[in-house]
Design an enzyme around this catalytic site. Structure first.
Site, mmCIF file in Angstrom:
data_model
loop_
_atom_site.group_PDB
_atom_site.id
_atom_site.type_symbol
_atom_site.label_atom_id
_atom_site.label_comp_id
_atom_site.label_asym_id
_atom_site.label_seq_id
_atom_site.Cartn_x
_atom_site.Cartn_y
_atom_site.Cartn_z
ATOM 1 N N SER A 64 0.817 -1.216 0.000
ATOM 2 C CA SER A 64 0.000 0.000 0.000
ATOM 3 C C SER A 64 0.847 1.261 0.000
ATOM 4 O O SER A 64 0.421 2.307 -0.485
ATOM 5 C CB SER A 64 -0.957 -0.001 1.193
ATOM 6 O OG SER A 64 -0.233 -0.037 2.409
ATOM 7 N N ASN A 76 2.027 -4.255 -14.681
ATOM 8 C CA ASN A 76 0.996 -5.224 -15.052
ATOM 9 C C ASN A 76 -0.136 -5.274 -14.014
ATOM 10 O O ASN A 76 -0.929 -6.206 -14.010
ATOM 11 C CB ASN A 76 1.590 -6.614 -15.264
ATOM 12 C CG ASN A 76 2.311 -7.155 -14.050
ATOM 13 O OD1 ASN A 76 2.539 -6.443 -13.065
ATOM 14 N ND2 ASN A 76 2.701 -8.420 -14.103
ATOM 15 N N ASP A 82 2.736 -18.732 -12.217
ATOM 16 C CA ASP A 82 2.186 -20.083 -12.092
ATOM 17 C C ASP A 82 3.270 -21.087 -11.718
ATOM 18 O O ASP A 82 4.452 -20.751 -11.682
ATOM 19 C CB ASP A 82 1.414 -20.501 -13.342
ATOM 20 C CG ASP A 82 2.296 -20.685 -14.574
ATOM 21 O OD1 ASP A 82 3.472 -21.081 -14.441
ATOM 22 O OD2 ASP A 82 1.796 -20.439 -15.683
ATOM 23 N N TYR A 85 6.780 -21.731 -13.615
ATOM 24 C CA TYR A 85 7.910 -20.800 -13.543
ATOM 25 C C TYR A 85 8.716 -21.166 -12.301
ATOM 26 O O TYR A 85 8.585 -20.554 -11.243
ATOM 27 C CB TYR A 85 7.381 -19.356 -13.470
ATOM 28 C CG TYR A 85 8.444 -18.295 -13.662
ATOM 29 C CD1 TYR A 85 9.063 -18.103 -14.887
ATOM 30 C CD2 TYR A 85 8.808 -17.469 -12.609
ATOM 31 C CE1 TYR A 85 10.024 -17.120 -15.065
ATOM 32 C CE2 TYR A 85 9.767 -16.476 -12.775
ATOM 33 C CZ TYR A 85 10.369 -16.314 -14.000
ATOM 34 O OH TYR A 85 11.321 -15.340 -14.170
#
Length: 144
Positions: A64, A76, A82, A85
């Protein structure tokens, strides 16, 4: 309890840990000092690679305070890593865009992650009408 193999790329960053009583998200740290000028894009190394269990993925988001402290945005919006990787050189990185000149120091906590189960397989059934109440298509209030 699930166990996850982790490889650290640096002895200079703190090892991953939960912050007791705060959250089940885990902070990730900048693994090398990074200087950015306004408008720069960078893939900030986070100093870890993990072997996630089959059927799980990691969601990586800014903390934050990340924008306020360094003026960077995660390019992004949310990273999804996933289980495939998972190689020795598959270091996690945070893609960022700098909105102002900034310096992120080695060890600064810049993002956080959690590990979640993959979404189950779903079947989509086309229909003419849904069974819920019509709220007008504008979020929870039903008003523009």
């Amino acid at each position: 309890m699930k166990q996850i193999k982790i490889r650290y790329f640096s002895d200079e960053i703190e090892r991953l840990r939960y912050i007791d009583g705060k959250s089940d998200w885990i902070d990730l740290r900048c693994a090398e000092r990074t200087e950015l000028k306004a408008g720069d894009f960078a893939l900030i190394p986070l100093g870890v690679a993990m072997e996630l269990p089959e059927g799980y993925e990691a969601h990586v988001v800014p903390r934050s305070s990340t924008f306020k402290t360094w003026g960077i945005l995660q390019a992004n919006s949310m990273g999804v890593i996933d289980h495939s990787y998972c190689g020795d050189n598959d270091q996690w990185r945070m893609p960022v865009y700098a909105t102002r000149d900034t310096v992120i120091e080695l060890g600064d906590r810049i993002c956080q992650f959690r590990i979640v189960e993959n979404q189950p397989k779903l079947e989509f059934l086309e229909c003419e009408h849904l069974s819920g109440p019509d709220r007008g298509g504008f979020g929870s209030t039903g008003r523009a």
